[in-house]
Design a protein around this motif. Structure first.
Motif, mmCIF file in Angstrom:
data_model
loop_
_atom_site.group_PDB
_atom_site.id
_atom_site.type_symbol
_atom_site.label_atom_id
_atom_site.label_comp_id
_atom_site.label_asym_id
_atom_site.label_seq_id
_atom_site.Cartn_x
_atom_site.Cartn_y
_atom_site.Cartn_z
ATOM 1 N N SER A 9 -4.312 0.604 -7.233
ATOM 2 C CA SER A 9 -3.845 -0.629 -6.249
ATOM 3 C C SER A 9 -2.421 -0.260 -5.362
ATOM 4 O O SER A 9 -2.891 -1.152 -4.441
ATOM 5 N N SER A 13 -3.175 -0.619 -1.435
ATOM 6 C CA SER A 13 -2.252 -1.198 -0.597
ATOM 7 C C SER A 13 -1.538 -1.042 0.657
ATOM 8 O O SER A 13 -0.981 -0.498 1.715
ATOM 9 N N ASP A 17 -1.850 -1.136 4.739
ATOM 10 C CA ASP A 17 -0.810 -1.527 5.206
ATOM 11 C C ASP A 17 -0.947 -0.902 6.662
ATOM 12 O O ASP A 17 -1.299 -0.551 8.099
ATOM 13 N N THR A 136 4.286 -2.755 1.996
ATOM 14 C CA THR A 136 3.680 -2.402 0.270
ATOM 15 C C THR A 136 4.341 -1.070 -0.437
ATOM 16 O O THR A 136 4.924 -1.479 -1.830
#
Length: 784
Positions: A9, A13, A17, A136
């Motif tokens: 994950s 992420s 971005d 992130t």
């Protein structure tokens, strides 16, 4: 399992971005440029269009190479890949406290020329701000880390680079590769400490500041006087730029008030395998004035200093594959191609392998492509070249290192086609630095054998002279023989030792022979408008098309015992071949095509560091310390010519029809390595691809892996782009090397190969160069 999901994950992420940022056109343009720079600089065999010598840059120069922020970023990249608390960095601090990795990298970048340095600064600046776009990404404490890279802790920098490595966005993976080069090159070029940690034996030239010292030790070499005298003779025929107005014999000045204009009979563009023989045979067989133009330096054997940091910037060019998206060429990481850039060309700094042209390939050219010559027409030229360059098999005593392991593995598997390679080297002493130039003259090349033949007959060489385009004029009426224009000369740039333009020069000539290689020769034609001339006649574009690379990959095996890969052996001293038949034992080389060849290889520390898998700092350093326990193989695959040279790059991806055969070469190589005693086999890929036993081969090496282009192709064998053949609509040159479109223009390098050979091409190009030269001599004599 939950931790794995969180990591996946986090990576997703991170990529998201960057994907959002890519929606902004300005960022996308910067990302594309940074990606291209990263690939170019990280090629394991070269560093782009680079020139000059590191030793020329000193701290007394007017301005620092990198500004203070860039120096901080370079330091952080080095810390990210090799943190200060690791063994190698600690030993560097203790045993070589004055060594500054940032300054060492700055010197390397400066030596690589202004274009490379400007691109490098762009990449460094981009790497610094890239983390500010990934909201992130968290620090090692779980806190948001939207900082410039130079502000990161070394551990966070390392984690950030691993996110780049594992990204599903190709541009980010490319940037990881470039960052890895910055982070490892200044560490693994340290001679005082790091080479000892690696147990790398190091150059025979102990001190590059004393380049004659090793030459004072006597060795038996019955061609010493001949080759030394040849180089001295050639040196006298290399015309310095400052002497052009007084030292020319092979040309005369016909203009120079506002621009320098020279006039001669024949211009040969390029001095490698093809160009050198064309010049030598024309000089011997006619009274024509021959001027050889070479974009690279004139580097004498004593200047081959056996160090990557000194030689790579001076003698290598690297090209990278691109893909066209919305009209823009975007770099990929799938293929890099390295060529030589010096007087004598790639043939002077290759591994001296001299395989004869495969008979089935020449047969197909004749039967399928309308080429007028057959194998028997090349035999007289092959025999002369074999005698001149002393071509013969590697002696049994020099089958060691990776070569010996390759033989052991082939024998264990019962493979029928293997043996010592044929090389154009005489009384080789096995120093292992063939690809950085042979300082002992044992490798017989254009530099010490063929160009001196041309020089002895009056030819001259103009080095640091880059040809950009041809001078053409239209023929009256509809031309002759389908040729609508004639060549009247070339336009070139005299450059300094770092590749910067210094003076434009126009050289008028009755004949021009392009032998600048499969990148430069097609691009000169493109810049000169030849594709447009072809389209007016209804011909196919052809220029730049049918490009192939041998789809070369290198891969490695880790052994428990030391192999000593650099110990008294030529890097490529042994081969295994597989033919395009089901029953390998029944294969006939005179009738059956080679499918691929596997050849032993040796890399030196800087290249070795780029090719070792980077799972973590500790694992990478562990691989580097096992240098003497690492076997290296290279694949030479007879690929389909589906690539295309473009004005600024090249497009190339393995044809889908070749996937299965190429995959078979990887699997066969892995089986050989395990059969030879390897305990792990690994490949040159972003994400580490490591096999721990032969039972993993088929599951790990799959068609999906090939389709995803996870294993980088790094080739030194570009072929095609100016294909020869009997069809003026389809082909660029005819069987005599003559342009189908421009009178007086010829091509004589590996760009004329209409298909891949499946074996190292140098011997073939030598023979074609000599064959074409003899045809030009016949024309000149016929014209009186």
């Amino acid at each position: 399992m939950s931790g794995g999901r969180r990591e996946i994950s986090a990576q997703a992420s991170f990529d998201a971005d960057v994907a959002r940022a890519m929606s902004r056109r300005q960022f996308l343009a910067r990302l594309a440029r940074a990606s291209g720079v990263a690939i170019l600089m990280s090629s394991p065999l070269g560093c782009g269009t680079v020139r000059g010598g590191v030793e020329r840059m000193r701290l007394g120069d007017a301005a620092p190479i990198f500004n203070s922020v860039q120096q901080e970023v370079v330091a952080k990249i080095i810390d990210g890949f090799n943190p200060p608390d690791t063994e190698i960095r600690r030993r560097l601090e203790q045993e070589d406290p004055d060594y500054d990795p940032v300054a060492a990298y700055a010197e390397f970048a400066w030596a690589s020329g202004d274009a490379f340095l400007d691109n490098m600064k762009f990449l460094i600046d981009f790497l610094n701000v890239l983390p500010t776009l990934t909201r992130t990404f968290s620090s090692r404490y779980g806190l948001p880390a939207r900082l410039q890279l130079r502000r990161f802790h070394a551990d966070d920098a390392n984690r950030y680079f691993l996110f780049l490595r594992d990204s599903n966005i190709r541009a980010l993976r490319n940037i990881f590769t470039g960052a890895k080069f910055i982070g490892t090159a200044p560490i693994y070029t340290n001679e005082k400490v790091v080479w000892k940690v690696m147990r790398y034996p190091g150059p025979w030239v102990l001190d590059p500041a004393k380049p004659d010292e090793d030459l004072t030790h006597s060795t038996s070499f019955d061609m010493a006087r001949e080759t030394d005298e040849n180089v001295v003779l050639l040196r006298r025929r290399v015309v310095a730029h400052g002497a052009l107005r007084g030292g020319l014999e092979a040309a005369r000045i016909v203009g120079g008030s506002d621009r320098l204009v020279l006039e001669t009979d024949v211009v040969v563009v390029g001095s490698g395998a093809g160009g050198s023989f064309v010049a030598a045979e024309l000089a011997a067989g006619t009274d024509q004035r021959i001027l050889i133009l070479e974009k690279g330096d004139f580097v004498e054997p004593v200047e081959f200093l056996q160090r990557e940091r000194l030689m790579m910037p001076r003698i290598f060019d690297t090209e990278i594959s691109v893909v066209e998206i919305f009209g823009a060429e975007i770099p990929t990481v799938s293929t890099a191609v390295v060529t030589g850039k010096l007087v004598g060309g790639s043939a002077t700094i290759n591994h001296a392998l001299a395989f004869e042209p495969p008979r089935p390939v020449i047969r197909d050219w004749h039967d399928l492509l309308g080429v007028e010559f057959g194998y028997d027409d090349l035999v007289p030229h092959l025999e002369v070249i074999r005698t001149l360059l002393r071509i013969g098999p590697v002696p049994e005593a020099q089958i060691s290192g990776s070569n010996l392991a390759l033989r052991r593995g082939a024998q264990a598997l019962g493979l029928p086609h293997h043996g010592p390679t044929q090389r154009n080297a005489h009384q080789c002493i096995g120093c292992g630095y063939c690809d950085l130039g042979c300082r002992y003259n044992r490798k017989l090349t254009p530099l010490n054998m063929i160009l001196p033949m041309a020089a002895r007959r009056g030819a001259q060489v103009l080095a640091n002279c880059r040809v950009d385009e041809l001078l053409l004029e239209q023929l009256p009426d509809d031309g002759r023989g389908g040729r609508t224009h004639r060549v009247t000369g070339v336009v070139a740039q005299l450059t300094d030792s770092r590749g910067s333009n210094r003076e434009r020069v126009e050289i008028r000539a009755r004949r021009v022979v392009l032998a600048a290689g499969p990148f430069s020769s097609p691009r000169i034609l493109m810049k000169s408008g030849v594709p447009r001339l072809r389209s007016f006649k209804g011909s196919e574009r052809a220029v730049g098309e049918r490009f192939s690379t041998h789809a070369t990959v290198t891969f490695y095996a880790d052994f428990d015992e030391a192999l000593y890969p650099s110990a008294a052996t030529p890097p490529m001293g042994y081969f295994v071949k597989k033919y395009d038949v089901d029953d390998q034992a029944a294969a006939d080389p005179a009738k059956d095509h080679v499918r691929y060849a596997l050849e032993g290889l040796l890399n030196h520390p800087l290249a070795h560091a780029q090719l070792m898998p980077y799972e973590s700092t500790e694992s990478h350093q562990a691989f580097m310390k096992r240098f003497n326990q690492t076997m290296t193989l290279a694949v030479m695959f007879r690929d389909r010519p589906v690539g295309r040279v473009t004005p600024k790059g090249f497009e190339y991806a393995l044809a889908e029809e070749d996937y299965a055969g190429w995959l078979d070469s990887l699997r066969t190589g892995a089986r050989i390595m395990f059969a030879a005693g390897g305990r792990r086999v690994f490949f040159n890929s972003h994400r580490p691809l490591i096999l721990n036993g032969p039972e993993e081969i088929d599951a790990a090496l799959t068609l999906d892996l090939v389709n995803q282009q996870r294993i980088q192709i790094t080739s030194g064998h570009p072929m095609g782009g100016c294909a020869l053949g009997g069809d003026p609509r389809r082909d660029v040159v005819d069987s005599r090397g003559r342009s189908w479109d421009v009178e007086g223009l010829y091509v004589a390098d590996s760009s004329i190969l209409p298909t891949s050979l499946g074996v190292n091409p140098c011997y073939t190009v030598y023979a074609l160069g000599r064959y074409i030269a003899h045809k030009i001599v016949e024309e000149i004599r016929a014209q009186g």
